[in-house]
Design a protein around this motif. Structure first.
Motif, PDB file in Angstrom:
ATOM      1  N   ALA A  31       0.827  -1.215   0.000  1.00 52.47           N
ATOM      2  CA  ALA A  31       0.000   0.000   0.000  1.00 52.47           C
ATOM      3  C   ALA A  31       0.861   1.265   0.000  1.00 52.47           C
ATOM      4  O   ALA A  31       0.573   2.222  -0.730  1.00 52.47           O
ATOM      5  CB  ALA A  31      -0.931  -0.005   1.212  1.00 52.47           C
ATOM      6  N   ALA A  32       1.929   1.283   0.829  1.00 52.96           N
ATOM      7  CA  ALA A  32       2.785   2.474   0.887  1.00 52.96           C
ATOM      8  C   ALA A  32       3.515   2.691  -0.433  1.00 52.96           C
ATOM      9  O   ALA A  32       3.706   3.827  -0.878  1.00 52.96           O
ATOM     10  CB  ALA A  32       3.788   2.348   2.030  1.00 52.96           C
ATOM     11  N   VAL A  33       3.928   1.599  -1.083  1.00 54.14           N
ATOM     12  CA  VAL A  33       4.608   1.702  -2.380  1.00 54.14           C
ATOM     13  C   VAL A  33       3.671   2.318  -3.413  1.00 54.14           C
ATOM     14  O   VAL A  33       4.042   3.255  -4.140  1.00 54.14           O
ATOM     15  CB  VAL A  33       5.082   0.311  -2.848  1.00 54.14           C
ATOM     16  CG1 VAL A  33       5.623   0.378  -4.277  1.00 54.14           C
ATOM     17  CG2 VAL A  33       6.133  -0.236  -1.896  1.00 54.14           C
ATOM     18  N   ILE A  34       2.444   1.807  -3.487  1.00 54.11           N
ATOM     19  CA  ILE A  34       1.460   2.329  -4.446  1.00 54.11           C
ATOM     20  C   ILE A  34       1.132   3.781  -4.125  1.00 54.11           C
ATOM     21  O   ILE A  34       0.969   4.609  -5.034  1.00 54.11           O
ATOM     22  CB  ILE A  34       0.173   1.484  -4.423  1.00 54.11           C
ATOM     23  CG1 ILE A  34       0.491   0.015  -4.716  1.00 54.11           C
ATOM     24  CG2 ILE A  34      -0.830   2.013  -5.426  1.00 54.11           C
ATOM     25  CD1 ILE A  34       1.151  -0.216  -6.052  1.00 54.11           C
ATOM     26  N   ALA A  35       1.065   4.127  -2.834  1.00 53.59           N
ATOM     27  CA  ALA A  35       0.757   5.498  -2.435  1.00 53.59           C
ATOM     28  C   ALA A  35       1.840   6.463  -2.914  1.00 53.59           C
ATOM     29  O   ALA A  35       1.533   7.570  -3.376  1.00 53.59           O
ATOM     30  CB  ALA A  35       0.611   5.582  -0.921  1.00 53.59           C
ATOM     31  N   ILE A  36       3.102   6.048  -2.814  1.00 54.33           N
ATOM     32  CA  ILE A  36       4.200   6.898  -3.288  1.00 54.33           C
ATOM     33  C   ILE A  36       4.077   7.133  -4.794  1.00 54.33           C
ATOM     34  O   ILE A  36       4.204   8.264  -5.282  1.00 54.33           O
ATOM     35  CB  ILE A  36       5.562   6.256  -2.966  1.00 54.33           C
ATOM     36  CG1 ILE A  36       5.795   6.253  -1.460  1.00 54.33           C
ATOM     37  CG2 ILE A  36       6.702   6.994  -3.667  1.00 54.33           C
ATOM     38  CD1 ILE A  36       6.985   5.421  -1.019  1.00 54.33           C
ATOM     39  N   VAL A  37       3.808   6.067  -5.538  1.00 57.20           N
ATOM     40  CA  VAL A  37       3.674   6.181  -6.993  1.00 57.20           C
ATOM     41  C   VAL A  37       2.495   7.081  -7.345  1.00 57.20           C
ATOM     42  O   VAL A  37       2.601   7.962  -8.208  1.00 57.20           O
ATOM     43  CB  VAL A  37       3.507   4.791  -7.627  1.00 57.20           C
ATOM     44  CG1 VAL A  37       3.219   4.913  -9.123  1.00 57.20           C
ATOM     45  CG2 VAL A  37       4.760   3.946  -7.402  1.00 57.20           C
ATOM     46  N   VAL A  38       1.358   6.883  -6.671  1.00 52.71           N
ATOM     47  CA  VAL A  38       0.155   7.679  -6.951  1.00 52.71           C
ATOM     48  C   VAL A  38       0.413   9.154  -6.668  1.00 52.71           C
ATOM     49  O   VAL A  38       0.070  10.028  -7.480  1.00 52.71           O
ATOM     50  CB  VAL A  38      -1.038   7.166  -6.120  1.00 52.71           C
ATOM     51  CG1 VAL A  38      -2.208   8.148  -6.193  1.00 52.71           C
ATOM     52  CG2 VAL A  38      -1.476   5.797  -6.613  1.00 52.71           C
ATOM     53  N   CYS A  39       1.028   9.452  -5.509  1.00 49.44           N
ATOM     54  CA  CYS A  39       1.311  10.849  -5.154  1.00 49.44           C
ATOM     55  C   CYS A  39       2.262  11.495  -6.165  1.00 49.44           C
ATOM     56  O   CYS A  39       2.091  12.658  -6.540  1.00 49.44           O
ATOM     57  CB  CYS A  39       1.900  10.932  -3.750  1.00 49.44           C
ATOM     58  SG  CYS A  39       0.716  10.646  -2.430  1.00 49.44           S
ATOM     59  N   THR A  40       3.256  10.731  -6.600  1.00 47.35           N
ATOM     60  CA  THR A  40       4.210  11.267  -7.574  1.00 47.35           C
ATOM     61  C   THR A  40       3.522  11.576  -8.892  1.00 47.35           C
ATOM     62  O   THR A  40       3.753  12.626  -9.503  1.00 47.35           O
ATOM     63  CB  THR A  40       5.358  10.262  -7.810  1.00 47.35           C
ATOM     64  OG1 THR A  40       5.938   9.909  -6.567  1.00 47.35           O
ATOM     65  CG2 THR A  40       6.418  10.871  -8.706  1.00 47.35           C
ATOM     66  N   VAL A  41       2.648  10.677  -9.327  1.00 45.26           N
ATOM     67  CA  VAL A  41       1.916  10.893 -10.582  1.00 45.26           C
ATOM     68  C   VAL A  41       1.005  12.119 -10.468  1.00 45.26           C
ATOM     69  O   VAL A  41       0.909  12.929 -11.404  1.00 45.26           O
ATOM     70  CB  VAL A  41       1.107   9.643 -10.956  1.00 45.26           C
ATOM     71  CG1 VAL A  41       0.143   9.923 -12.107  1.00 45.26           C
ATOM     72  CG2 VAL A  41       2.044   8.505 -11.335  1.00 45.26           C
TER      73      VAL A  41
END
Length: 225
Positions: A31-41
């Protein structure tokens, strides 16, 4: 941390932890990995207007290169006059020699937040829940990949290398015929600096670098067309 920086860090922490909580039922430990990617996008989407402006500025700068070269040759013995003439040329053309750096400068606050959030055991007065996330067995707050003992950093390094390769090709394409051999060498090697950076940053910041550089390559490819 200075007190005036605590508010943005705490705000970013609460936003990211809320996103992690909402993603956890679907993505589990990642979840934290996906959250980082989503925030960056999301950040990169907000910066698209700056990227478009930067690309236009780079094209305008390339068109000005012959005139800049003439001015340099004409006023090489008078730096003050050269500076005035260059400023006048930029003003008349409506462009800036630094337009291409706008997206990079705009990302710096977000990169600093990402580094801060995954480098401190406590944030906003509580234990940092973000660093409990992991990727391929490596905690997102871990530094020094040599000692990590997991494949996460190897995978990250390979992906950063692939992205850097395509980024270097794009930068070389954008250089004009007046570029010096040194400029071409720098353009070829500079994108690979992300590999060195990832070795000294938390894994979370490395994920940010991978996501944002991949976005940059895709964005430039589209804009160049």
């Amino acid at each position: 941390m200075p007190s005036f920086l605590e508010a943005p860090v705490a705000g970013a922490y609460h936003v990211l932890t809320a996103l992690v909580s909402s993603l956890q039922p679907l993505t589990g430990a990642y979840a934290a990995v996906i959250a980082i990617v989503v925030c960056t996008v999301v950040v990169r989407l907000c910066l698209v207007p700056l990227s478009v402006r930067a690309q236009r500025g780079m094209k305008a700068r390339a068109a000005l290169m012959p005139q800049l070269k003439q001015l340099t040759e004409r006023h090489r013995d008078n730096p003050e006059r050269l500076q005035r003439e260059v400023a006048k040329l930029q003003s008349e053309s409506g462009t800036s020699l630094f337009a291409g750096f706008l997206p990079m400068f705009a990302q710096l606050p977000f990169f600093w937040l990402m580094y801060t959030l995954f480098s401190h055991p406590t944030v906003a007065g509580e234990a940092n829940r973000l660093i409990s996330g992991s990727l391929l067995g490596a905690p997102l707050g871990v530094h020094w990949p040599v000692f990590s003992g997991t494949p996460a950093f190897l995978v990250l390094a390979v992906l950063l290398t692939v992205v850097a390769f395509f980024s270097a090709r794009l930068q070389l394409r954008q250089l004009d015929e007046t570029a010096t051999p040194m400029s071409r060498r720098i353009a070829r090697l500079l994108p690979f600096g992300t590999l060195l950076s990832a070795a000294f940053l938390p894994l979370a910041a490395g994920l940010y670098l991978l996501t944002t550089t991949a976005w940059t390559v895709a964005e430039r490819t589209v804009l160049l067309r």
